[in-house]
Write a protein that holds these residues in place. Structure first.
Motif, mmCIF file in Angstrom:
data_model
loop_
_atom_site.group_PDB
_atom_site.id
_atom_site.type_symbol
_atom_site.label_atom_id
_atom_site.label_comp_id
_atom_site.label_asym_id
_atom_site.label_seq_id
_atom_site.Cartn_x
_atom_site.Cartn_y
_atom_site.Cartn_z
ATOM 1 N N LYS A 181 0.840 -1.199 0.000
ATOM 2 C CA LYS A 181 0.000 0.000 0.000
ATOM 3 C C LYS A 181 0.875 1.248 0.000
ATOM 4 C CE LYS A 181 -3.855 2.454 0.953
ATOM 5 N NZ LYS A 181 -4.501 2.349 2.265
ATOM 6 N N LEU A 182 0.507 2.219 -0.816
ATOM 7 C CA LEU A 182 1.101 3.546 -0.793
ATOM 8 C C LEU A 182 -0.010 4.566 -0.585
ATOM 9 C CD1 LEU A 182 3.623 3.275 -3.778
ATOM 10 C CD2 LEU A 182 4.212 3.469 -1.349
ATOM 11 N N ASP A 200 7.867 13.240 -6.899
ATOM 12 C CA ASP A 200 7.441 12.112 -7.721
ATOM 13 C C ASP A 200 8.483 10.997 -7.758
ATOM 14 O OD1 ASP A 200 4.982 13.115 -8.387
ATOM 15 O OD2 ASP A 200 5.357 13.211 -10.551
ATOM 16 N N ALA A 201 9.747 11.382 -7.684
ATOM 17 C CA ALA A 201 10.820 10.404 -7.859
ATOM 18 C C ALA A 201 10.772 9.323 -6.781
ATOM 19 C CB ALA A 201 12.173 11.101 -7.867
ATOM 20 N N GLU A 202 10.529 9.708 -5.529
ATOM 21 C CA GLU A 202 10.494 8.723 -4.446
ATOM 22 C C GLU A 202 9.299 7.798 -4.578
ATOM 23 O OE1 GLU A 202 11.361 6.572 -0.918
ATOM 24 O OE2 GLU A 202 12.505 7.614 -2.484
ATOM 25 N N MET A 212 9.819 -0.562 -7.348
ATOM 26 C CA MET A 212 10.244 -1.691 -6.525
ATOM 27 C C MET A 212 9.138 -2.738 -6.438
ATOM 28 S SD MET A 212 11.105 -1.683 -2.445
ATOM 29 C CE MET A 212 12.473 -0.541 -2.649
ATOM 30 N N ALA A 213 7.906 -2.270 -6.227
ATOM 31 C CA ALA A 213 6.782 -3.204 -6.130
ATOM 32 C C ALA A 213 6.574 -3.939 -7.449
ATOM 33 C CB ALA A 213 5.519 -2.449 -5.724
ATOM 34 N N ARG A 225 0.082 9.396 -13.546
ATOM 35 C CA ARG A 225 1.382 9.785 -14.103
ATOM 36 C C ARG A 225 2.470 8.757 -13.760
ATOM 37 N NH1 ARG A 225 1.083 14.428 -11.979
ATOM 38 N NH2 ARG A 225 2.408 14.197 -10.150
ATOM 39 N N LEU A 226 2.517 8.359 -12.499
ATOM 40 C CA LEU A 226 3.571 7.446 -12.068
ATOM 41 C C LEU A 226 3.322 6.026 -12.559
ATOM 42 C CD1 LEU A 226 4.327 8.673 -8.443
ATOM 43 C CD2 LEU A 226 5.332 9.381 -10.612
ATOM 44 N N THR A 227 2.058 5.618 -12.608
ATOM 45 C CA THR A 227 1.752 4.285 -13.122
ATOM 46 C C THR A 227 2.174 4.178 -14.578
ATOM 47 O OG1 THR A 227 -0.117 4.053 -11.596
ATOM 48 C CG2 THR A 227 -0.070 2.585 -13.494
#
Length: 581
Positions: A324-325, A362-364, A371-372, A394-396
């Motif tokens: 979970k995030l 966003d980078a973290e 990683m997931a 965006r990140l996905t």
């Protein structure tokens, strides 16, 4: 002359022979079932055969669906139990799409601060009275060394604000007190709690969190939000003994069973709780399936993430389903992250306040998602405001381009309350599964309309209708203990969208009852990669079943809140049952 029954007119030898043939026929069934259900509506959630007359169960597995005659011919043996539903309705067991199972257990040992109709919390004086009553009638606060109050809601308080540390000090100055907001994203702490936590005027705000201050701008007023609150909460929570932890989990399990849930989620599991759940499962305490999604930030180094419990199959009714995030906070707590200002900003915030991300960089967040994905862990992301949902999209997109090897990720958007119309097709393109929260329309619909987002945007919160019309699967959830895991309240909210003031909030976003039931059964089973084994009444699936007092599909939508869970069956075994004909 009285007519003689046909069997009575047969010669004795023929009668014995006839009865013998019946018993022989029963005994001749090659694989008799344990139970055959019949005699009431059976809603399968299987579009191929949506309604059937009977269901046969053997050894906890559904072995047949169809007509009663066919199933009796194929599966009725001498020991088969015939279960007449007597007009009641059989459906698949509810699959919890998102809640916090372990915290429902904590709720069971805390003072109830919920607003009406679920609790007494209608004013700050009422909160103080509830805390004082709990302190004087229960020994738990003294045993644990902290008084916990659960689920106050400033939007429903007479004062329309959060309580202060001084108002909690009026209950006790010698015992730490924490009053947890109903969103779970904020909490108020008394002076003793702040002292124990080491929080004072010189304590800076942590990244992704806020320590609210008094008028001097430095002295903490007791209210903390997001990461500041979460850190304080985890530090003050008692170090429960194994026996206390098991007692709380058993209490929570019974609450879910009474509401028809046969699969339960623990949706943001802390390290200590994760190990506690694993130990409880190994000791045989779970009777339903529990799937945990550990908070990735908090559990980053936990070896359990790389162990056998991270699996698509259950061991002792437990597994780790992914991670979970959390990208933002709560709209009703006014910590969600928007692309626009709040309709009415919270106290001490400027007029252009629009919330804030929990990952400003966003980078973290991208690194953690990557990683997931690399490890094959399913990712659930809490995102309420449209800016947070933009960040998820965006990140996905970025991570999927960088790690294209995984075909079926089923990344989950949790809550998505302020999902914009233009974002829905982007979710579909990226395969992001929406788990939505229409219960907010009852509990906070008026607050969303009048204070959080304004009348127009509020109509579209948790837009289940729009997502359904787009052709996407989705689920609906309670987010317990934010609200009780009340399955009929989930169903009623999704089909009615009626606020506390009886306003229908976004009528075009209402679902019909059958679609809402799918969003509580087969679609959340898909969300958890379990659609092949549960979520519908089909041959070969686990016999996770619920008997309801009425058929939700044939009732008027306004009547759905009156439907009762009569019996909950997990793997063919009744685990909860009320007295009913």
């Amino acid at each position: 002359m009285t007519a003689i029954p046909r069997l009575a007119r047969l010669p004795l030898a023929t009668l014995i022979s006839t009865l013998g043939l019946c018993n022989a026929a029963l005994a001749a069934v090659e694989d008799p079932a344990d139970i055959i259900f019949y005699g009431g509506p059976i809603l399968t959630m299987d579009d191929t055969y949506p309604n059937v007359e009977a269901v046969a169960v053997d050894n906890g597995i559904i072995v047949g669906v169809g007509s009663r005659g066919e199933l009796e011919a194929d599966f009725r043996g001498a020991e088969t139990q015939l279960r007449n539903l007597n007009g009641h309705t059989l459906i698949p067991g509810f699959v919890d799409a998102h809640s916090h199972f372990s915290f429902v257990g904590v709720q069971a040992i805390a003072a109830n601060l919920l607003p009406p109709p679920d609790g007494p919390g209608s004013s700050i004086a009422a909160l103080q009275a509830a805390l004082q009553q709990y302190l004087t009638t229960s020994t738990r606060a003294q045993e644990y060394g902290v008084l916990i109050g659960f689920n106050y809601d400033d939007s429903q308080l007479l004062e329309q604000r959060h309580p202060t540390r001084q108002e909690l000090d009026a209950v006790s100055t010698s015992l730490p007190i924490m009053a947890i907001h109903q969103s779970g994203h904020l909490g108020v702490y008394n002076s003793k709690a702040l002292e124990v936590l080491g929080i004072n005027a010189s304590t800076p705000n942590p990244e992704g969190g806020t320590i609210y201050r008094e008028e001097d701008g430095v002295t903490p007023n007791g209210l903390m939000a997001e990461n500041a609150h979460i850190a304080a909460l985890l530090k003050l929570l008692p170090k429960f003994t194994p026996e206390q932890r098991i007692d709380m989990l058993n209490k929570a399990q019974q609450i879910y069973l009474a509401n028809g849930f046969t699969t339960i989620q623990d949706g943001r599991t802390s390290p200590g709780t994760l190990h506690g759940l694993a130990q409880a499962a190994k000791a045989g305490y779970f009777k339903v399936d529990v799937v945990a999604y550990p908070d990735l930030v908090a559990n980053l180094e936990d070896p359990l993430l790389d162990g056998p419990l991270m699996s698509r199959t259950y061991a002792d009714h437990f597994r780790i389903g992914g991670v979970k995030l959390t990208f933002d906070g709560s709209p009703q707590g006014k910590t969600a992250w928007f692309t626009h200002p709040y309709f009415q900003p919270p106290e001490h915030e400027p007029d252009d306040y629009s919330g804030a991300p929990l990952f400003a960089d966003d980078a973290e967040a991208s690194r953690l998602m990557g990683m997931a994905y690399t490890n094959g862990w399913q990712v659930m992301v809490h995102a309420n405001g449209d800016a947070a949902i933009d960040q998820l999209i965006r990140l996905t997109d970025t991570v999927q381009r960088e790690i294209p090897e995984v075909d079926d990720r089923r990344t989950v958007l949790i809550h998505g309350q302020y999902l914009r119309p233009d974002q829905t097709p982007q979710l579909a393109t990226l395969g992001i599964f929406p788990s939505l929260y229409p219960m907010h329309t009852f509990y906070w619909g008026d607050w969303h309309r009048d204070s959080v987002a304004g009348p127009e945007l509020a109509k579209f919160i948790s837009p289940t209708g729009a997502v359904y019309r787009s052709g996407m699967k989705f689920s609906i959830h309670s987010d317990a203990p934010v609200t009780f895991p009340d399955s009929m309240r989930i169903l009623h909210s999704a089909t009615n969208r009626v606020t506390r003031s009886n306003l229908i909030l976004g009528p075009e976003e209402r679902l019909d009852a059958l679609t809402a039931l799918k969003a509580m059964t087969i679609w959340p089973a898909y969300q958890h990669f379990e659609e092949q084994s549960k979520g519908s009444i089909e041959k070969g699936k686990v016999a996770d079943l619920v008997i309801l007092s009425h058929n939700p599909v044939t009732l008027d939508r306004e009547q759905l809140l009156g439907v009762k869970v009569l019996e909950t069956i997990k793997g063919g075994e009744t685990l909860f049952q009320t007295t009913y004909p």
